[in-house]
Write a protein that holds these residues in place. Structure first.
Motif, short mmCIF file in Angstrom:
data_model
loop_
_atom_site.label_atom_id
_atom_site.label_comp_id
_atom_site.label_asym_id
_atom_site.label_seq_id
_atom_site.Cartn_x
_atom_site.Cartn_y
_atom_site.Cartn_z
N ARG A 126 42.63 31.59 46.34
CA ARG A 126 41.69 32.59 46.87
C ARG A 126 42.18 33.16 48.21
NH1 ARG A 126 36.38 32.46 44.45
NH2 ARG A 126 36.35 30.94 42.78
N LEU A 127 42.74 32.30 49.04
CA LEU A 127 43.26 32.78 50.33
C LEU A 127 44.49 33.66 50.14
CD1 LEU A 127 42.71 29.62 52.52
CD2 LEU A 127 41.44 31.79 52.60
N SER A 128 45.28 33.38 49.13
CA SER A 128 46.43 34.24 48.83
C SER A 128 45.96 35.62 48.39
CB SER A 128 47.29 33.61 47.73
OG SER A 128 47.93 32.46 48.23
N VAL A 129 44.88 35.65 47.62
CA VAL A 129 44.30 36.93 47.21
C VAL A 129 43.81 37.69 48.44
CG1 VAL A 129 42.33 37.98 46.01
CG2 VAL A 129 43.67 36.20 44.88
N ALA A 130 43.12 37.00 49.34
CA ALA A 130 42.64 37.64 50.57
C ALA A 130 43.81 38.18 51.39
CB ALA A 130 41.82 36.65 51.39
N GLN A 131 44.86 37.41 51.47
CA GLN A 131 46.04 37.83 52.22
C GLN A 131 46.64 39.10 51.62
OE1 GLN A 131 49.34 35.06 52.11
NE2 GLN A 131 49.96 35.67 54.17
N GLY A 132 46.71 39.16 50.31
CA GLY A 132 47.22 40.36 49.64
C GLY A 132 46.36 41.57 49.93
N HIS A 133 45.05 41.38 49.88
CA HIS A 133 44.13 42.48 50.20
C HIS A 133 44.29 42.93 51.64
CE1 HIS A 133 41.95 42.87 46.47
NE2 HIS A 133 41.64 41.58 46.46
N LEU A 134 44.45 41.99 52.56
CA LEU A 134 44.63 42.35 53.97
C LEU A 134 45.89 43.18 54.18
CD1 LEU A 134 43.59 39.13 55.89
CD2 LEU A 134 42.54 41.38 56.05
N GLN A 135 46.96 42.78 53.53
CA GLN A 135 48.21 43.55 53.63
C GLN A 135 48.01 44.96 53.09
OE1 GLN A 135 50.88 40.91 51.55
NE2 GLN A 135 51.35 39.76 53.40
N ALA A 177 36.84 37.14 48.82
CA ALA A 177 37.85 36.10 48.61
C ALA A 177 37.69 34.98 49.64
CB ALA A 177 39.24 36.70 48.68
N LEU A 178 37.41 35.33 50.89
CA LEU A 178 37.20 34.31 51.92
C LEU A 178 35.94 33.49 51.65
CD1 LEU A 178 38.16 36.28 55.16
CD2 LEU A 178 39.48 34.49 54.00
N ASP A 179 34.87 34.16 51.24
CA ASP A 179 33.64 33.44 50.89
C ASP A 179 33.90 32.47 49.73
OD1 ASP A 179 32.13 34.66 52.86
OD2 ASP A 179 31.25 36.14 51.50
N GLY A 180 34.64 32.93 48.76
CA GLY A 180 34.97 32.07 47.61
C GLY A 180 35.79 30.86 48.03
N ALA A 181 36.77 31.07 48.90
CA ALA A 181 37.58 29.96 49.40
C ALA A 181 36.71 28.98 50.18
CB ALA A 181 38.72 30.49 50.27
N GLY A 182 35.81 29.50 50.99
CA GLY A 182 34.91 28.64 51.75
C GLY A 182 34.03 27.81 50.84
N SER A 183 33.55 28.40 49.77
CA SER A 183 32.71 27.66 48.82
C SER A 183 33.48 26.55 48.14
CB SER A 183 32.14 28.62 47.77
OG SER A 183 31.24 29.51 48.36
N VAL A 184 34.72 26.82 47.79
CA VAL A 184 35.56 25.82 47.14
C VAL A 184 35.81 24.65 48.10
CG1 VAL A 184 37.89 25.37 46.27
CG2 VAL A 184 36.64 27.40 45.51
N VAL A 185 36.14 24.96 49.35
CA VAL A 185 36.39 23.91 50.34
C VAL A 185 35.12 23.10 50.59
CG1 VAL A 185 37.02 23.46 52.75
CG2 VAL A 185 38.32 25.12 51.42
N LEU A 186 33.99 23.78 50.70
CA LEU A 186 32.72 23.09 50.90
C LEU A 186 32.42 22.14 49.75
CD1 LEU A 186 30.09 22.56 52.43
CD2 LEU A 186 29.15 24.62 51.33
N ARG A 187 32.60 22.61 48.53
CA ARG A 187 32.35 21.77 47.35
C ARG A 187 33.27 20.53 47.39
NH1 ARG A 187 29.82 22.54 42.73
NH2 ARG A 187 29.64 24.77 43.11
N GLY A 188 34.53 20.74 47.72
CA GLY A 188 35.45 19.61 47.82
C GLY A 188 35.02 18.62 48.89
#
Length: 87
Positions: free
Chosen positions: A12-21, A47-58
């Motif tokens: 998800r963070l890679s997706v966010a990075q691509g969008h930022l570029q 994408a950042l919200d999704g990554a945060g949710s995944v990390v929170l769940r973990g």
């Protein structure tokens, strides 16, 4: 955090990075429509919200669910409250 969550957050963070570029390139072009830039910004936020949710769940699975067994429930609750304050 379990490996599956680490990999999912990384994706998800890679997706966010691509969008930022993409956004940076768009802003270099004076012909790009503002709404297109805003759409890309929303995609990054998603994408950042999704990554945060995944990390929170973990974190919930790996640390919160087992806090009482370790005897550090109060610390884990405080840590979680601090993290959620920024959401």
């Amino acid at each position: 955090m379990p490996q599956t969550e680490r990999l999912a957050a990384r994706r998800r963070l890679s997706v966010a990075q691509g969008h930022l570029q993409s956004i940076v390139k768009m802003l270099d072009d004076p012909e790009v429509y503002c709404m297109d830039v805003l759409r890309q910004i929303k995609a990054v936020q998603g994408a950042l919200d999704g990554a945060g949710s995944v990390v929170l769940r973990g974190h919930l699975h790996a640390h919160v669910a087992t806090a009482s067994e370790r005897g550090d429930s109060a610390e884990i609750v405080e840590e979680l409250m601090q993290a959620l304050k920024y959401r």
